[in-house]
Design a protein around this motif. Sequence first.
Motif, mmCIF file in Angstrom:
data_model
loop_
_atom_site.group_PDB
_atom_site.id
_atom_site.type_symbol
_atom_site.label_atom_id
_atom_site.label_comp_id
_atom_site.label_asym_id
_atom_site.label_seq_id
_atom_site.Cartn_x
_atom_site.Cartn_y
_atom_site.Cartn_z
ATOM 1 N N UNK B 198 -13.652 -2.082 -13.214
ATOM 2 C CA UNK B 198 -13.011 -2.805 -12.125
ATOM 3 C C UNK B 198 -12.552 -1.826 -11.042
ATOM 4 N N UNK B 199 -11.951 -0.701 -11.446
ATOM 5 C CA UNK B 199 -11.483 0.279 -10.468
ATOM 6 C C UNK B 199 -12.659 0.917 -9.726
ATOM 7 N N UNK B 200 -13.721 1.190 -10.441
ATOM 8 C CA UNK B 200 -14.879 1.826 -9.800
ATOM 9 C C UNK B 200 -15.568 0.860 -8.836
ATOM 10 N N UNK B 201 -15.534 -0.423 -9.167
ATOM 11 C CA UNK B 201 -16.139 -1.404 -8.267
ATOM 12 C C UNK B 201 -15.416 -1.434 -6.923
ATOM 13 N N UNK B 202 -14.125 -1.109 -6.954
ATOM 14 C CA UNK B 202 -13.350 -1.106 -5.710
ATOM 15 C C UNK B 202 -13.238 0.281 -5.097
ATOM 16 N N UNK B 203 -13.822 1.255 -5.755
ATOM 17 C CA UNK B 203 -13.675 2.646 -5.314
ATOM 18 C C UNK B 203 -14.246 2.867 -3.911
ATOM 19 N N UNK B 204 -13.526 3.684 -3.125
ATOM 20 C CA UNK B 204 -14.034 4.028 -1.796
ATOM 21 C C UNK B 204 -14.647 5.432 -1.798
ATOM 22 N N UNK B 205 -14.695 6.036 -2.948
ATOM 23 C CA UNK B 205 -15.219 7.414 -3.007
ATOM 24 C C UNK B 205 -16.732 7.426 -2.790
ATOM 25 N N UNK B 206 -17.155 8.168 -1.795
ATOM 26 C CA UNK B 206 -18.563 8.263 -1.453
ATOM 27 C C UNK B 206 -19.084 9.689 -1.569
ATOM 28 N N UNK B 207 -18.146 10.638 -1.455
ATOM 29 C CA UNK B 207 -18.563 12.047 -1.478
ATOM 30 C C UNK B 207 -17.937 12.736 -2.670
ATOM 31 N N UNK B 208 -18.762 13.396 -3.438
ATOM 32 C CA UNK B 208 -18.230 14.158 -4.567
ATOM 33 C C UNK B 208 -18.666 15.612 -4.419
#
Lengths: 181, 483
Positions: B198-208
């Motif tokens: 659920x948290x990853x579905x809402x994640x805004x992280x695009x750059x790692x």
Amino acid sequence: MFISRFYRQGAHTIKNLVKAPALNPRTSYSPVVYNQSIGALKHEFFSSTTAKQDSEDGNEENEKINVTFVDKEGDETLIKVPIGMSMLEAAHENDIDLEGACEGSLACSTCHVIVMDMEQYNKLPDPSDEENDMLDLAFGLTETSRLGCQIIAKSELEGLRLAIPAATRNFAVDGFKPKPH
Amino acid sequence: MASFLKLRWISKSFSTLSSTPLRICVVGSGPAGFYTAEKLLKAHGSVDVDIIDRLPTPFGLVRSGVAPDHPETKIVINQFSRVAQNERCSFIGNVSVGSSITLPELREMYNGVVLAYGAESDRSLGIPGEELADIYAAREFVWWYNGHPDCRNLAPDLKSSDTAVILGQGNVALDVARILLRPTAELARTDIASHALAALEESTIRKVYLVGRRGPVQAACTAKELREILGIKDLVIHIKQADLVTTPADEIEMKNNRIRRRVYELLSKAVTAGHASVPGQRELHFVFFHKPDRFLESDDRSGRLGSVRLEKTTLKGDESMKQVAVGTGVYKDISCGLALKSIGYKSVAIDGLPFDNYKGIVPNLGGRVLANASLGDMQYETGLYVCGWLKRGPTGIIATNLYCAEETIACVSEDINKGVLSSKSVKPGRKGMLELLDSRNTRVVPFDAWEKIDLEEKRLGNLKNKPREKLATREELLKIAGK
Ligand SMILES: Cc1cc2nc3c(=O)[nH]c(=O)nc-3n(C[C@H](O)[C@H](O)[C@H](O)COP(=O)(O)OP(=O)(O)OC[C@H]3O[C@@H](n4cnc5c(N)ncnc54)[C@H](O)[C@@H]3O)c2cc1C
Ligand SMILES: NC(=O)c1ccc[n+]([C@@H]2O[C@H](COP(=O)([O-])OP(=O)(O)OC[C@H]3O[C@@H](n4cnc5c(N)ncnc54)[C@H](OP(=O)(O)O)[C@@H]3O)[C@@H](O)[C@H]2O)c1
Ligand code: FES
């Protein structure tokens, strides 16, 4: 340059470098296994003929090949493997102690075997990238190492001899360095 | 019970000199614990083995470490389950050595104890700012997405920034990077914990950013994991061409090490000419030759992470030694909202156990615990052994523990054969331990209770098209176990 040279050599040609005993000098595959087994090899050719005569169905016999497993203690077991079956499955059907943690899904490297004869090794299809990735992590890797779950019986492999590498005290893989004694 | 005794009576022992049954306790039910039990049962027909674990669930990192998108790796659970079902073996979950029961108590009740409780803490960087919020050990993040009860409530903030920095370039670093970057539709079909999904579905992280203090030749990951992350759909890979230049020492390193050579080869193939950034595109940046210097607080969010400062490094040492990274005094900052330290796990000491704090392992020789960590002292702790990450340190794959267990079991066998582990009276073993735990109101979870959990998790998973829906709190686990 080094990179391009490696690209050219790659895993495909490595198999032709018959002489070097091991890819990784830290591993401890012992050539003793080969020596021990030469005498036994002759013996087995005789006994396998008897086994053939004993079988009632000639056709079925054609669809199986003789494979010898040499275990960690150097003891040999001759089994018949139906064409198309993997060496891992065949070992397990015959109670041979070959590990297979991932049950043949190419995710563990515990089914590592050493093809004891270079000529036979050369008859195998080249390992895929994925098999090579797992072989990277195999213990006691040699020039003729393969994964047992990826060797599929075919008639050209009649008489195949596979050694199960002896467990060593040398976990020299994946970053672990043996402690100095 | 009668049939149990009879079985033991008829089962032959080739290697046990003494006729009293030997009772061995294995602490920890990860790969090291299970391989130890398996080898021990095989080698000695009259030895009983109990495997205890602090969790209600068995299998250690195979359940709580191995990535959810690696189901094939977890197949080994089948083999371990067969070991637990052996009539001379018992799994006893929810028993923590050091709190539910002490090590001296265990040693009193069993002829021998094999410690295989892994490495459940972390190496620390020891740099300023490490205490800021939004900085986690990769171990915690992994436990969180794998439904380990200890990290059920971690709740990492994945929505305040578009960037995460991962320190370290080992396989664990690659695992966590992949979980952050992989399309969640793909993760949804795995056994990932539902709170994490659920948290990853809402994640805004695009750059790692994956930061290594050394170069591409020294990257600690292996080819399989690297190939996988490089192949993620629609992921743009950034690697600086200049970082791929090798030195003679690098070339020797690669010549001597097949893994390093193949990893380098994959990285070089992944370099592509200059990317124009497309908004929303997922990016993975390999940053080589940089070591973490400090974490900086965010300007507008007090106590929270704002950026990571990295110091450029250069490699020192020749091919005969390990090349080490040394700082150059040149710094750069990467702004980010999440930092994961993936620089290695570390074992925890328990009372009554010799422990080498520097190496983070139990001092041992081939698996026999040494009474004193100091050099030159070769006094063994009778009947005390160690295996797995606790013995070797936190490296190696599942299979490594198989060989590690063989080595430890060779010591146990030798001691059994010499009669070192025999005692005049029969040791109370499982029965004695269970009585003691009962008197302390500790509820144990035997293997058949775990099987109930297993069934329930699979049932819940089935409803969501997942192989399993992990129960991620002790309460839920114990509730189902007690049904
Ligand atoms: C994130 C991650 C991913 C990995 N992925 C892979 C992979 O894909 N493939 C692969 O081959 N290897 C993988 N590995 C490596 C592999 O998991 C390890 O080599 C292996 O699990 C180590 O085994 P162990 O038994 O020593 O420790 P663990 O697996 O950690 O087992 C230790 C057990 O001890 C228990 N315990 C701890 N403290 C106590 C206590 N006080 N009392 C009782 N019990 C206790 C724990 O609950 C745990 O069950 C991965 C490792 C990590 C960290
Ligand atoms: N699929 C799989 O097979 C799989 C998946 C996950 C884990 N595992 C295994 O589990 C084991 C543990 O993995 P891991 O990733 O935790 O450990 P690891 O492989 O030892 O990697 C640790 C990383 O942290 C870096 N590091 C250590 N100390 C540092 C410091 N002070 N500053 C900056 N960087 C530092 C190391 O760099 P240096 O090299 O410079 O020290 C290295 O890049 C490994 O053996 C791994 O292969 C396997
Ligand atoms: S059985 Fe796992 S790789 Fe062959």
